[in-house]
Each structure stands twice: as C-alpha cells, then as structure tokens.
Write an enzyme that holds these catalytic residues in place. Structure first.
Site, PDB file in Angstrom:
ATOM      1  N   HIS A 112       0.839  -1.205   0.000  1.00 26.83           N
ATOM      2  CA  HIS A 112       0.000   0.000   0.000  1.00 26.83           C
ATOM      3  C   HIS A 112       0.869   1.248   0.000  1.00 26.83           C
ATOM      4  O   HIS A 112       0.634   2.171  -0.798  1.00 26.83           O
ATOM      5  CB  HIS A 112      -0.896  -0.030   1.241  1.00 26.83           C
ATOM      6  CG  HIS A 112      -1.721   1.195   1.463  1.00 26.83           C
ATOM      7  ND1 HIS A 112      -3.070   1.247   1.216  1.00 26.83           N
ATOM      8  CD2 HIS A 112      -1.393   2.420   1.943  1.00 26.83           C
ATOM      9  CE1 HIS A 112      -3.535   2.452   1.512  1.00 26.83           C
ATOM     10  NE2 HIS A 112      -2.532   3.178   1.976  1.00 26.83           N
ATOM     11  N   GLU A 113       1.861   1.299   0.870  1.00 24.97           N
ATOM     12  CA  GLU A 113       2.692   2.503   0.970  1.00 24.97           C
ATOM     13  C   GLU A 113       3.569   2.680  -0.256  1.00 24.97           C
ATOM     14  O   GLU A 113       3.785   3.812  -0.716  1.00 24.97           O
ATOM     15  CB  GLU A 113       3.533   2.458   2.247  1.00 24.97           C
ATOM     16  CG  GLU A 113       2.743   2.348   3.548  1.00 24.97           C
ATOM     17  CD  GLU A 113       1.652   3.407   3.701  1.00 24.97           C
ATOM     18  OE1 GLU A 113       1.739   4.469   3.044  1.00 24.97           O
ATOM     19  OE2 GLU A 113       0.714   3.167   4.466  1.00 24.97           O
TER      20      GLU A 113
ATOM     21  N   HIS B 178       1.509   4.229  -2.986  1.00 25.71           N
ATOM     22  CA  HIS B 178       1.237   5.657  -2.818  1.00 25.71           C
ATOM     23  C   HIS B 178       2.218   6.522  -3.616  1.00 25.71           C
ATOM     24  O   HIS B 178       1.878   7.640  -4.021  1.00 25.71           O
ATOM     25  CB  HIS B 178       1.321   6.047  -1.339  1.00 25.71           C
ATOM     26  CG  HIS B 178      -0.008   6.033  -0.654  1.00 25.71           C
ATOM     27  ND1 HIS B 178      -1.142   6.591  -1.199  1.00 25.71           N
ATOM     28  CD2 HIS B 178      -0.381   5.537   0.557  1.00 25.71           C
ATOM     29  CE1 HIS B 178      -2.164   6.433  -0.364  1.00 25.71           C
ATOM     30  NE2 HIS B 178      -1.730   5.799   0.696  1.00 25.71           N
TER      31      HIS B 178
ATOM     32  N   ASP C 107      -4.759   0.729  -1.796  1.00 27.95           N
ATOM     33  CA  ASP C 107      -5.303  -0.543  -1.294  1.00 27.95           C
ATOM     34  C   ASP C 107      -5.282  -1.603  -2.376  1.00 27.95           C
ATOM     35  O   ASP C 107      -4.879  -2.758  -2.140  1.00 27.95           O
ATOM     36  CB  ASP C 107      -6.737  -0.343  -0.796  1.00 27.95           C
ATOM     37  CG  ASP C 107      -6.811   0.271   0.583  1.00 27.95           C
ATOM     38  OD1 ASP C 107      -5.784   0.262   1.296  1.00 27.95           O
ATOM     39  OD2 ASP C 107      -7.887   0.762   0.960  1.00 27.95           O
TER      40      ASP C 107
END
Length: 808
Positions: free
Chosen positions: A644-645, A648, A709
C-alpha cells in the site's frame, strides 16, 4: 499518507491534535497498587482478626500474588489469558471436527473441497492464537463471493464492542489499546525523580513519569485552576471579553495585529489555528531546501456542518461556547456566540472541501514578495519575522512559499477587509481569536474545562461513556511526548530481529511492484524507466528513529526537559514551547529524512517529499506481523501494508513527485491520459458502494487510498506467489479447510474489521481520505482475478465482477 484512516477522536478538528483525549483524571492508580502490596500478618492488630486461623494454600497463593509487581501480575494474567484461549480453541476444534465427521461441515468445505494434506501444521502458540482470532471474526455462513467483508468480519460486531469514550473499534484501535496497556506499565514503573547527572534514558523515564502523574493529579489541576491558561493567552490580546483587558482593547486593537499574534501563538500551542495555517517545511518543488507553507485552516466543527447547516451540531457548539464563556468569566452574550458561529460559517464557505485539497494537487509555488502582492490584507513578512525571531532561518522577498488553497486566500482578504471596516465586526474577530486560543488548551486544565470539548465530541459523534483515567493520560502523554515514550516502548517490547525480516519483505514487495511496472502496457517506455528509477530510490524507515541508538543524538533530540508531577498545564506548555523552539532552530540545517510517526503508532505512511516509506514498531506486531506467522499470513497482513505505501508513490498524488520528492510533471501526456482513465474506474466503483444503509463516499476523496489498497493487495499476493514454498506449515484447523491463498485474502480482509457509530461514519466520509472498512475489502478483492479463482467465484458475482478496475 497514512495507511489507516485517522479516527476523528485522534485528529479532532474541534480540539486540535494536542488536545486529543488528554483530559485529566483524579487519583493515581499507582497509589492503589501500592496499598494492595501491604499484606498484614494473620492475627496482627490491624487485620480485625483476634484468633489465629489456618493458612491455606489458596491464602498463601493470594499473598504471593499480592506481593508481585505490576509487571509480574501482568505476565501472570497474560499466561492465564493464553491458556484460556488455547482451551477455547481446543473446544472449538473438537466441536467443528465432530460436526465435520457427521457430514455437516457447512458451506465452506462444500464449496472449496479443500482436502487435508500431509503438510505440517504450525502448533506454535502464536499460530494457535492467530487461528482463534481468524475464526472468531469470520461468518462462514456468508458467501465470500457475494460479500467477502461479511465472510471475513461478520462476527466481529458480536465479539467486539466500541469502548467507552470512543467512536469506533477496529483492528488498529484494538492493537493501539493493547499498546496502551504496555505504555501504562512503563509509565507507572518509572520514577519522576532523577539525579542531575543521570543518563539520558533515566532523564526520559523521569520526565515521562512526571508528565503522566501530573495528568492523573486532578487535585493539583483543580488547585491551579484556569489562571495559568488565562495568563498564557493574555499577550495574544488584549481581549474585549476580559474585564482586565477590555480598556486596553478599546485603545486601538486591530485585526491585523491580532492575526499576527494569533499566528505566533498557534505555532506553539495549536495545530489548528484560526483563519490560516502558516509554518516552515520542506519545499515540495525543491526538497533540498525549506519553504514557507501556507494553507487554509479548519473550523471548530467540520466544514460540512456549516455548509449543510446541521442545526443539531451547531446548537451543540453554541451550548459549548456559552459554557466556556461562563466558566472563564468572559463578557460574551448568547448573541456574541451566534456571531462567532456565523463567522465560522463564512470561513467554511470559502474553504475548499477535502476532496479538492487532497495531497499536493493544489499546491502552488510562490515567494514572499509575490504573496504580499497577491494577498496584501495581511503583512506576511511581519508575521514570519515574528514567528521566526528565534531562528536563523532568513526571510527575504525571495523566500519560497508553498501555497496551498489559493482560491481560499483570494476570498479571505475580502472577508477580512469587510470585518475590519466595522467596530462591532472587529470585536467579533477579537472574541473569535480568544476562543480559538483557549480551545486547544482546555484538556490540560481543570475537569470542568476539559469536559467542554469532550462533551461536544460525544454529542455530535454518538460517543457514550468515559474512558478510564489512566487511558486518557496514557493517550495524552503519547500525543504530547510521544517520541520519548516511544524510546521506552522500543527498548522494552520491540523485537529487534523484526527489522531485518521486514526489510526482506520490503525487498520482495518492491520486486513485485517492479514487475507491475513492466506489465503496465499503458505506460510509454520513457515514463516507465523514470518510474523504475523512482521505485529504486524509495527510502525506508523501519521501527524507530536512528538516533535512539546514539546517546548524544538522543539527548539533543529529546533531552533538556524538567517536568514536575504536580504541574500538568505547565508541563504541557514547556513541551510545546521547547519543541517549537527546537524545530525553528533547525530550519537553517540541511533537510534530512526523519520519522514522522512515533514508534508505538499502529500505522504506516508514505512521504511524497522524501519518497520514503515508514513502518513504526507499533504495526510490526500482531495482528500484522510475528516471526512465527506463515508467509501467506504475513503477506496478507503486513505485506499488504507495505505494498500500500509503495503504491502511494505512484497514485494520483504521488505520481506528481519525482524520485527526489520534487513536485514536477515527469509523465508523458499519453501516459497521464491512460492513468486518468484507469483511476476514474476506481473512483466510480467506490462511489457505487453503499454501507450502513445509504452511506456513500466521494470517489475523488478516497481515490489515492483506494489506488494504494488495490495495488497493495496485488503486490502482496504477487510477492507471496513468487516465493511460495510447498512445505509451508498450515494453520491448525484452517489448513485443511482453506488454501494458503484463501487465508492470505482472509488475513488482509480482517485488518479492516470495524465498528463505528453512525454519527461518526457520516462525519468521516466527508473529510477522510480513507474509505470505510467494508470498501477497503470489497474493492481490492473484486478487482483481482486471483481472488475469484481462489474462492471459485462465478463470473458476475459481486466479488468477481466481469468488469474490473486496474491501475497497478
């Protein structure tokens, strides 16, 4: 961007971040524990027994337990709880196997037909606990192909209740609550006294103990009263509503002067100042230097409360402000309060909604000179020179400014000019600045004062009950003095071996995202090469700040405070001022990457300006990670967090930053157009979801988190499959019913099990970039063909739609 959405309790637009859950309480629980430790001998004059009696083994056990320290009692309790869990699980396993032997295993095995294999079963207590938790949340009567959230989390609402004084319960808050118990033990075992020549670790423990005890010391807080707060805000005035300064106000107070003083005051004492936020941060257009940051601020209530005229919430605010005026002896009438709320409405109406402000999309590049020319209603140079008077950071006409929300400031100046033209309106602004100066500091004063924002929060967010005093004060210390507390947390509870294991997981997730970049046919080759370069340049922060291992740096960062166990308000003000002064004093130093979250935080984030991912120690534990977890569980839980990170960095906001964190357009026009088409699919998909009857989200507001996500789960699955081993141990009972791939999806879904009050849910969807938990499960699994294959879902089912959205 944070992995989990921030609870409004923890980021209140009413009380400011420093005022979060930091109300004080009466009586130290340490005193009660000490009284329990004194055991009188049988027959002694003090125990009320005149004749000797037989001492049983049970009595001896009780005496031994009473003589145990707090940590020993905690350890004993943990052993008993674990034993109880094992017994319950054994009963569950026996009951289910008995059911299975009679041909009534139920929907799960009838659909999946997973046969037991000769693979070994993990019998470690961690695996037993894990299986028990997974089973306890699942609703196996639900069809996973129609609603995987209900299948994974359907029984969560029966097993878990929202704690008193909170608006929601989820896996993150439950783990945070477990951490608070550990933090309490650290705070209560430390001594507030320390010698002058003590080492830095002893100094930190002493200051933490003093701050915690001062929070619990309600009698001392009552004795101090409200005067320290009034004395603190007095220089920001003079105030028309204070009898002592009313005459000075009439002698010539101006809105311009008030805004200057308020901005300087708020820099130290509030992260939610009135009218606008002004500070110095990393220049997002040139991350090797710093720049002034200017953006719209927030109102006491959420923007939508004013714009949509939510009368019940506005009435509750009016009641709270009238109570505040009465408590502090302010000469504010009911009409004055209504005027303040009307001013907040005007500010809200010119403010941008959160879905438009997300990330750095609206950030512009300017200078002090240009800022003064564009918005002359405020003397920005004077404000900054006053704010930075204790700093070596030089303010000139060419000082760079990162301007967020330009349209807000284009409307702010006409509003301020209008307010300045009338004496009564000027008095209104004076009253407003006084209220906004007092409000964030209420939780650190008397019980009557700190209950004002607390009661307002409870009313508009459907919160019931009050948290225990120790919990409130642990949260307060955590919020005010978080990094010193994090040092103790890391020393006592963090498994240092986890660092290298997490680094290996990150490596595998980075490789999976690299493969995804190669598969993205909508990217042109030039853009793809730059994207691969950015991926390779991502920096990592794992566990805790590097200076924790260096006593000299540790003292430079966290030392020098002198806190007292009977001066809570003074302690808080000292920490706020000293922290602000230290931050300002380093503005002229080279920009460096540092942790933006305390180590005990159960969360993670990506920093666009540093192109860095961060995973604090608090999330590197159950239920997200343990060394004993099978790989498929680790990838479904902490692996999806890592993915997820990373994603980003390439979402609709992160894509605007290059490998060095600089905001610039480095994608080709064709690639941008293709990306926008793919992300529009995600936005429309999430807008079509409905929770709690009729609650829907703005697809644009949650777009960045939804892209992350989806990408995070895909990367986790891909990374797992690339390293999957045929002899991985199965989980007890689950292993002969669900495949490893199915358990990976289950581990992911259960990170989003949650309960939330209807009132809080309806507020969160207007301001929070993270969608509700159900959507964080539905969207990613519905967009993965691998999920449909793993669970045998027919094409066209809700969790296996024909048309899927895909970005990464």
């Amino acid at each position: 961007m944070k992995y989990v959405r921030t609870d409004l309790d923890d980021n209140s637009e009413m009380s400011g971040s420093l005022a979060t859950n930091s109300s004080a309480t009466g009586g130290s629980s340490m005193a009660a524990m000490q009284s329990d430790d004194s055991v009188l001998p049988v027959g002694s004059p003090g125990n009320g027994v005149s004749q000797p009696r037989r001492i049983t083994h049970l009595h001896r056990l009780g005496v031994v337990i009473k003589r145990c320290s707090y940590l020993e009692k905690l350890a004993l309790l943990a052993v008993l709880v674990l034993l109880l869990i094992v017994l319950i699980l054994a009963c569950m396993l026996y009951n289910v196997r008995l059911t299975a032997s009679s041909g009534r295993l139920g929907y799960a095995n009838q659909l999946y037909n997973v046969t037991a294999s000769a693979n070994s079963t993990c019998t470690h207590p961690v695996c037993v606990q894990l299986t028990a938790r997974l089973l306890s949340y699942m609703n196996e009567s639900a069809d996973p192909c129609e609603d995987f959230y209900e299948f994974s989390c359907g029984l969560f609402r029966q097993r878990v209740t929202i704690p008193a004084g909170r608006q929601q319960a989820n896996v993150f808050s439950l783990q945070s609550g477990a951490n608070e118990i550990l933090l309490r033990s650290l705070l209560e075992s430390a001594s507030p006294s320390v010698s002058a020549d003590a080492d830095i670790n002893a100094e930190l423990r002493s200051n933490l103990a003093a701050l915690y005890r001062s929070c619990l010391n309600e009698s001392a807080r009552e004795e101090a009263g409200l005067q320290p707060l009034l004395d603190l805000v007095a220089p920001v005035g003079p105030w028309a509503a204070c009898n002592a300064t009313a005459r000075a106000y009439k002698d010539g107070w101006t809105i311009a002067d008030g805004l200057l003083r308020s901005a300087v005051f708020s820099a130290a004492h509030s992260e939610n100042p009135p009218f606008f936020y002004l500070g110095v941060t990393v220049d997002i257009f040139n991350t090797k230097r710093r720049a002034v940051h200017l953006s719209q601020s927030s109102t006491l209530l959420l923007r939508d409360d004013y714009v949509r005229n939510r009368t019940a919430n506005l009435a509750a605010l009016a009641e709270s402000l009238e109570e505040l005026a009465k408590l502090f002896g302010l000469t504010m009438t009911a009409q004055d309060v209504r005027n303040i709320i009307e001013l907040e409405r005007k500010i809200a109406e010119i403010s941008l909604p959160e879905w438009k402000r997300r990330g750095s999309l609206l950030m512009g590049n300017s200078t002090i000179k240009q800022l003064q020319e564009d918005f002359p209603c405020i003397n920005w140079t004077s404000v900054l020179l006053t704010l930075l008077s204790n700093s070596s950071y030089a303010i000139t006409n060419d000082t760079p400014v990162n301007l967020h929300d330009r349209s807000f400031f284009e409307q702010l100046c006409p509003l301020l000019n209008q307010l300045s033209s009338d004496a009564e309106q000027t008095r209104l602004v004076n009253n407003y600045l006084l209220v906004r100066s007092i409000w964030p500091l209420l939780p650190f004063t008397t019980p009557a004062a700190y209950r004002i924002p607390e009661k307002l929060t409870y009313r508009i967010r459907g919160v019931h009950g009050t948290e225990a005093p120790w919990k409130i004060c642990v949260q307060s210390v955590d919020g005010i003095f978080g990094f010193p507390l994090g040092k103790l947390f890391v020393d006592s509870y963090f498994l240092r071996d986890s660092h290298s294991a997490i680094e290996r997981l990150i490596d595998s997730l980075m490789a999976a995202f690299n493969a995804s970049l190669a598969d993205a046919r909508w990217m042109d080759e030039a853009t793809r090469r730059q994207a691969v370069g950015k991926l390779d340049a991502i920096r990592r922060l794992v566990g805790y700040p590097h200076y924790f291992n260096n006593a000299t740096e540790l003292r430079r960062e966290l030392g020098g405070y002198r806190l007292r166990p009977d001066r809570y308000f003074d302690n808080v003000v000292q920490i706020q001022r000293e922290s602000t002064n230290r931050a300002l004093s380093r503005l002229s130093e080279p920009v460096r990457l540092t942790f933006g979250m305390t180590p005990q935080s159960v969360n993670a984030y990506y920093s666009p300006s540093f192109n860095a991912i961060a995973f604090p120690a608090g999330i590197l534990q159950q239920p997200f990670y343990r060394p004993q977890f099978p790989a498929y569980v680790s990838y479904g839980a902490i692996g999806a967090v890592i993915g997820h990170e990373i994603t980003h960095g390439f979402d609709d906001s992160g894509r605007h930053h290059d490998r060095d964190g600089n905001k610039r357009e480095w994608w080709s026009n064709g690639t941008v157009a293709a990306f926008d088409r793919a992300t529009d699919c995600i936005a429309r998909q999430y807008e079509a979801f409905t929770v709690d009857g009729n609650v829907q989200v703005s697809g644009q507001l949650v777009l960045g988190e939804s892209i992350a996500d989806n990408g995070g789960l895909k990367m986790a699955y891909r990374a797992y499959k690339q390293q999957q081993k045929p002899d991985e141990p199965l989980l007890p009972y689950l292993g002969d019913r669900y495949s490893r791939e199915q358990v990976l999806f289950l581990a992911y879904a259960q990170t989003w099990c949650e309960l939330i009050t209807p009132e809080a849910l309806r507020q969160l969807i207007t301001v929070n970039t993270h969608p509700p938990g159900q959507m964080r499960v539905w969207g990613p699994v519905a967009n993965m063909p691998e999920f449909g294959r793993a669970f045998g879902c027919r094409p066209g089912s809700k969790m296996n739609p024909i048309d899927k959205c895909s970005v990464w």
